[in-house]
Scaffold this active site. Structure first.
Site, PDB file in Angstrom:
ATOM      1  N   HIS A  83      80.643  36.233  40.418  1.00 39.96           N
ATOM      2  CA  HIS A  83      81.810  35.531  39.858  1.00 39.96           C
ATOM      3  C   HIS A  83      82.609  36.410  38.892  1.00 39.96           C
ATOM      4  O   HIS A  83      83.778  36.121  38.634  1.00 39.96           O
ATOM      5  CB  HIS A  83      81.357  34.299  39.081  1.00 39.96           C
ATOM      6  CG  HIS A  83      81.256  33.054  39.906  1.00 39.96           C
ATOM      7  ND1 HIS A  83      82.273  32.617  40.726  1.00 39.96           N
ATOM      8  CD2 HIS A  83      80.268  32.122  39.992  1.00 39.96           C
ATOM      9  CE1 HIS A  83      81.899  31.465  41.292  1.00 39.96           C
ATOM     10  NE2 HIS A  83      80.696  31.152  40.879  1.00 39.96           N
ATOM     11  N   HIS A 134      74.620  35.236  41.878  1.00 41.95           N
ATOM     12  CA  HIS A 134      75.771  34.336  42.041  1.00 41.95           C
ATOM     13  C   HIS A 134      76.713  34.463  40.835  1.00 41.95           C
ATOM     14  O   HIS A 134      77.922  34.666  40.984  1.00 41.95           O
ATOM     15  CB  HIS A 134      75.247  32.904  42.165  1.00 41.95           C
ATOM     16  CG  HIS A 134      76.302  31.873  42.390  1.00 41.95           C
ATOM     17  ND1 HIS A 134      76.584  31.364  43.632  1.00 41.95           N
ATOM     18  CD2 HIS A 134      77.155  31.241  41.537  1.00 41.95           C
ATOM     19  CE1 HIS A 134      77.559  30.461  43.540  1.00 41.95           C
ATOM     20  NE2 HIS A 134      77.921  30.368  42.267  1.00 41.95           N
ATOM     21  N   GLU A 135      76.151  34.356  39.626  1.00 43.06           N
ATOM     22  CA  GLU A 135      77.006  34.372  38.425  1.00 43.06           C
ATOM     23  C   GLU A 135      77.655  35.743  38.221  1.00 43.06           C
ATOM     24  O   GLU A 135      78.792  35.845  37.767  1.00 43.06           O
ATOM     25  CB  GLU A 135      76.205  33.971  37.178  1.00 43.06           C
ATOM     26  CG  GLU A 135      75.543  32.602  37.265  1.00 43.06           C
ATOM     27  CD  GLU A 135      76.441  31.491  37.816  1.00 43.06           C
ATOM     28  OE1 GLU A 135      77.651  31.484  37.540  1.00 43.06           O
ATOM     29  OE2 GLU A 135      75.914  30.624  38.549  1.00 43.06           O
ATOM     30  N   GLU A 166      83.783  24.522  32.378  1.00 41.29           N
ATOM     31  CA  GLU A 166      84.268  24.316  33.750  1.00 41.29           C
ATOM     32  C   GLU A 166      83.919  22.899  34.209  1.00 41.29           C
ATOM     33  O   GLU A 166      82.793  22.453  33.983  1.00 41.29           O
ATOM     34  CB  GLU A 166      83.628  25.335  34.701  1.00 41.29           C
ATOM     35  CG  GLU A 166      84.274  25.284  36.074  1.00 41.29           C
ATOM     36  CD  GLU A 166      83.642  26.256  37.071  1.00 41.29           C
ATOM     37  OE1 GLU A 166      84.362  26.777  37.913  1.00 41.29           O
ATOM     38  OE2 GLU A 166      82.424  26.484  36.994  1.00 41.29           O
ATOM     39  N   GLU A 208      83.549  29.714  44.641  1.00 43.69           N
ATOM     40  CA  GLU A 208      82.151  29.347  44.867  1.00 43.69           C
ATOM     41  C   GLU A 208      81.601  29.772  46.225  1.00 43.69           C
ATOM     42  O   GLU A 208      80.460  30.191  46.327  1.00 43.69           O
ATOM     43  CB  GLU A 208      81.962  27.836  44.663  1.00 43.69           C
ATOM     44  CG  GLU A 208      82.270  27.364  43.249  1.00 43.69           C
ATOM     45  CD  GLU A 208      81.410  28.036  42.180  1.00 43.69           C
ATOM     46  OE1 GLU A 208      80.423  28.723  42.530  1.00 43.69           O
ATOM     47  OE2 GLU A 208      81.733  27.886  40.988  1.00 43.69           O
ATOM     48  N   MET A 210      76.425  29.053  34.705  1.00 40.69           N
ATOM     49  CA  MET A 210      77.886  29.101  34.557  1.00 40.69           C
ATOM     50  C   MET A 210      78.329  30.533  34.300  1.00 40.69           C
ATOM     51  O   MET A 210      77.724  31.252  33.510  1.00 40.69           O
ATOM     52  CB  MET A 210      78.299  28.175  33.386  1.00 40.69           C
ATOM     53  CG  MET A 210      79.760  28.204  33.044  1.00 40.69           C
ATOM     54  SD  MET A 210      80.790  27.654  34.435  1.00 40.69           S
ATOM     55  CE  MET A 210      82.304  28.562  34.088  1.00 40.69           C
TER      56      MET A 210
END
Length: 863
Positions: A269, A265-266, A95, A288, A231
């Site tokens: 996603h 957070h990941e 990314e 994000e 990521m």
């Protein structure tokens, strides 16, 4: 239509040959030429005759490439094991636009495909990818080929593979997903905390979104060299070691909070970003901003003891800091080339995105907001979306779906007064009758004003009897740009008064408006708990009344409200709405403050002012330092040098002791020196409390012998959990030649890893004896730094804004402008360069305007 050329992305690939085959055609391969366009990172496969519409063709491309030497693409990472032996691994970071460095592809988020991957490796290594291995074939005694299952439909930037000698630990979630954490063998014992957190969080998301996680496994891998925090590759998330590994005996409270948030957070996603992906990078915030927001929502439920709501406001204040500059950008912004795309990964996309989502959730109510999200994710699974798709889903949301049994707040034994943030807000009594003048909710009309305009509003409030007069304008530092004059926001205002703690609501859609209160009030506080992304100016005697309230009985309003008053008043000084003396009058109440948010906010406003003054006027700086230390003296001296207490108490202790020791508060320095001597005499075997380590190291590093001893420990694997603390101490206290050596090492990447270089440079710049050194280093090594971190990356932005952030003289401004204008256009036009220049201009004006008055105030208010 017919075409002779197929254009793909490719970067630094060596194409040996390419062929285009027609499906079911008997003519074999079409004769194919390959053209390369380096600047555009594109390859064209040109066929001898045109390809026909409606037919299927297969491209075969034979190519090779070197492992990337930077931290993106398919790159090499190394580590040393316990015996000092160097081990090598290979890992991907694609990314936003780096998959093209590993294989030719249509490298844009809207081109979703399934990927079938095979990897050849030596038997001593293991290979990982997005999907589990279906079979492994022994090609020779020294070569194994792993075949991975075909992926679900996804974007190229989410493809991932790793070849390493990692070890792993695993658990199964209650929904049957296998979760594993991978790390270098010597550190796998530090993976248990992250594994437990990941299992809890994955279960939470499956329940909250009412959409099962679609892959059979979720791996989390700790990578020794990693540029960003982590990521979200689908099924194989990758992390910095400090973002995943936790040692209960050595890691600090802030490390535990950080790891939990990064994992949350990941994993968010896997739905926001992976399952539903933005159509193009201009709407990166759909990935994000959501993941940043879901961190708080999920950790609030799965790890209530961490009290994450205490840290949400800090994110909004950080976003406002860059969003107040002319160089800011709307959340949704057109971008074209890779450097512009990388620049989107900033505070505006992440933090502002999460803050406006929090505001929207408060406005719609948690149930309607959740229903809209679920509808959005279900409708657009495996597809790409734009801003408006989200607004439409939220406008049509029906909260009466059957899946609302999920409880987002603790119910047992919770004192309502203690509830903070998300939970307190959803239980608070509040009047919603006032929200909207129309019957139907037009989420898009409202949210377009927050995503398509840069910046944020300043709401001015004037109380006259029962009438509250409101006015909104664009809050902006420096010179106003003509384009922003007509900005207007739809602002969901909330307020409480001296007469009523019930949250009242009012949607302000015009430049000016009036609210009529049922009775006259002593004070009114807008933006309750700072739920809205706007700041408030209380005109007339409004600020005086709030300052009196804080002095007399500050606990009448919540700690979030107190933190927001501290923040807002200093923002108003910056744009000449208030004198500096007024802001300092408010800070006097902080002597009584005991809650983490307002205390840290007070320090966050006062310490940077000290840093500015320190470089211009030594006497005033000493007085100011004395004042700040005195404000928090009782709190500092009441801290135990231990790891006991709640997470918030531990984080506050860590910040206060580090602050006190750095600012020469003698009792703190003496205690830290004592600890350091004992620790040094034990050759580093004495266990120091994790939360006071940074302060102890910072003081210890001030002597040459202490500095060298810390460096010797920094090199050892056993001190991995402390590496960041030691690094900070080494850079804050080192002499010029030592700092030069550290920065050079970071560029070389052996003793100091290249991933840590930006922080080493920025801490060196904060060292009063070395800020010129850091700037000289950046100028001299600009090309090498941009090679390693890519133009537009957040790492580069950290360096540029961090090194220049405290400059406040015209000659410093001239130096910075001169250097960047001497570079090529791509470098000189970077957003972080504009931010740096604007910040210096702002610092110059601030000092010219406020220094004399600040001196006078400090003279008159000697504590």
């Amino acid at each position: 239509r017919p075409t002779s050329a197929v254009i793909l992305h490719g970067k630094r690939l060596d194409i040996a040959r390419a062929a285009i085959l027609e499906a079911g055609g008997s003519g074999g391969a079409l004769e194919t030429r390959v053209l390369e366009h380096g600047a555009r990172e594109q390859l064209a496969l040109v066929a001898a005759r045109p390809l026909s519409p409606g037919r299927s063709y297969t491209l075969h491309i034979q190519y090779s490439a070197n492992l990337s030497e930077s931290l993106h693409g398919f790159y090499k990472s190394t580590y040393r094991n316990r015996d000092g032996e160097l081990r090598v691994l290979a890992v991907t970071q694609f990314e936003p636009t780096m998959a093209r460095m590993a294989f030719p592809c249509f490298d844009e988020p809207a081109f979703k495909a399934t990927f079938s991957i095979r990897i050849r490796r030596e038997p001593k290594h293991l290979a990982l990818s997005n999907m589990p291995i279906v079979k492994s074939v022994n090609l020779t005694p020294w070569l194994v080929e792993d075949h991975f299952d075909t992926t679900v439909k996804m974007s190229t930037y989410l493809v991932a593979f790793i070849v390493s000698d990692f070890k792993s630990i695993s658990k199964i979630t209650s929904h049957g997903v296998k979760v594993s954490v991978y790390a270098v063998p010597d550190k796998i014992h530090q993976a248990h905390y992250a594994l437990d957190a990941a299992v809890k969080l994955l279960d939470f998301y499956e329940d909250y979104f009412s959409i099962p996680y679609p892959l059979p496994k979720q791996d989390l891998a700790a990578i020794p060299d990693f540029q960003n925090g982590a990521m979200e590759n689908w099924g194989l998330t990758t992390y910095r070691e400090s973002g995943l590994l936790y040692d209960p005996a050595k890691s600090s409270a802030s490390s535990k909070l950080w790891i939990t948030m990064v994992v949350a957070h990941e994993l968010a996603h896997q739905w926001f970003g992976n399952l539903v992906t933005m159509d193009w990078w201009n709407d990166l915030w759909l990935n994000e901003g959501f993941a940043k927001f879901m961190e708080f929502l999920s950790v609030n439920v799965t790890h209530p003891e961490l009290r994450v709501e205490d840290y949400f406001l800090r994110r909004c204040f950080d976003a406002m800091e860059v969003d107040a500059l002319n160089s800011s950008h709307p959340i949704s912004t057109p971008v074209e080339d890779p450097a512009q795309i990388l620049e989107m990964f900033d505070d505006v996309s992440y933090n502002k995105g999460s803050c406006i989502l929090n505001m929207l959730r408060d406005y719609l109510t948690p149930d309607v907001f959740k229903a809209g999200l679920v509808q959005y994710l279900q409708k657009y699974s495996y597809q790409n979306t734009r801003n408006e798709d989200l607004w439409n889903s939220l406008s049509n949301a029906n909260p009466n779906f059957p899946f609302f049994s999920f409880q987002v707040c603790p119910t047992v034994g919770t004192n309502t007064n203690e509830l903070q943030g998300f939970c307190r807000r959803s239980q608070q009594t509040s009047s919603t009758a006032h929200w909207s003048k129309e019957e139907t909710l037009d989420v898009r009309a409202m949210m377009d004003t927050w995503t398509l305009q840069k910046g944020f509003p300043l709401v001015s409030v004037m109380v006259r009897g029962k009438n509250v007069h409101l006015q909104q304008e664009h809050y902006m530092k420096g010179e106003d740009s003509p384009s922003s004059k007509g900005y207007l926001w739809h602002i969901p205002l909330t307020y409480i008064t001296s007469e009523s703690a019930t949250v009242q609501r009012f949607l302000m859609t015009t430049k000016a408006d009036v609210i009529i209160l049922p009775e006259e009030v002593k004070w009114v506080k807008f933006n309750v708990d700072m739920n809205g992304y706007y700041i408030v100016h209380y005109e007339g005697d409004g600020w005086d009344r709030l300052i009196d309230l804080l002095k007399e009985n500050h606990t009448v309003i919540s700690s979030s409200d107190r933190a927001s008053l501290v923040n807002n008043i200093f923002q108003l000084v910056s744009i000449k709405k208030l004198p500096i003396s007024k802001a300092f009058d408010l800070t006097l109440y902080l002597k009584q403050e005991r809650q983490i948010m307002p205390v840290l906010q007070g320090m966050h406003e006062l310490v940077p002012i000290y840093r500015l003054v320190e470089r211009r006027d030594v006497d005033s700086a000493e007085q100011l330092e004395e004042y700040i230390v005195h404000l928090f003296k009782e709190l500092i001296e009441g801290q135990s040098w231990s790891d006991e207490g709640s997470l918030s108490e531990r984080l506050l202790r860590h910040s206060l002791l580090l602050f006190a020791c750095l600012h020469h508060h003698q009792p703190c320095v003496d205690r830290a020196s004592g600890y350091f001597t004992e620790w040094q005499e034990s050759n580093g075997t004495l266990r120091l409390p994790a939360d006071v380590k940074t302060a102890v190291y910072a003081v210890g590093a001030r002597t040459p012998a202490g500095w060298e001893f810390l460096l010797s420990k920094y090199r050892l694997l056993a001190f991995n959990a402390e590496k960041e603390d030691i690094q900070m101490a080494l850079t804050l206290s080192g002499t010029q030649d030592k700092l030069q050596w550290l920065m050079d090492e970071g560029l070389r990447g052996d003793i100091v890893r290249t991933q840590d270089l930006p922080y080493v440079i920025v801490f060196a710049a904060k060292n009063p004896s070395a800020h010129q050194l850091a700037w000289a280093f950046v100028k001299k090594n600009w090309e090498k730094i941009t090679e390693k971190f890519e133009l537009g990356s957040s790492s580069l932005a950290i360096v540029v804004t961090g090194v220049t952030g405290r400059y406040s003289t015209r000659s410093q401004l001239a130096q910075v402008q001169e250097f960047f204008s001497s570079l090529d256009e791509k470098s000189s036009r970077l957003r972080c360069v504009q931010q740096a220049i604007e910040t210096i201009e702002d610092n110059i004006q601030w000092m010219d305007r406020n220094l004399e008055e600040l001196k006078t105030w400090l003279q008159n208010n000697r504590l």
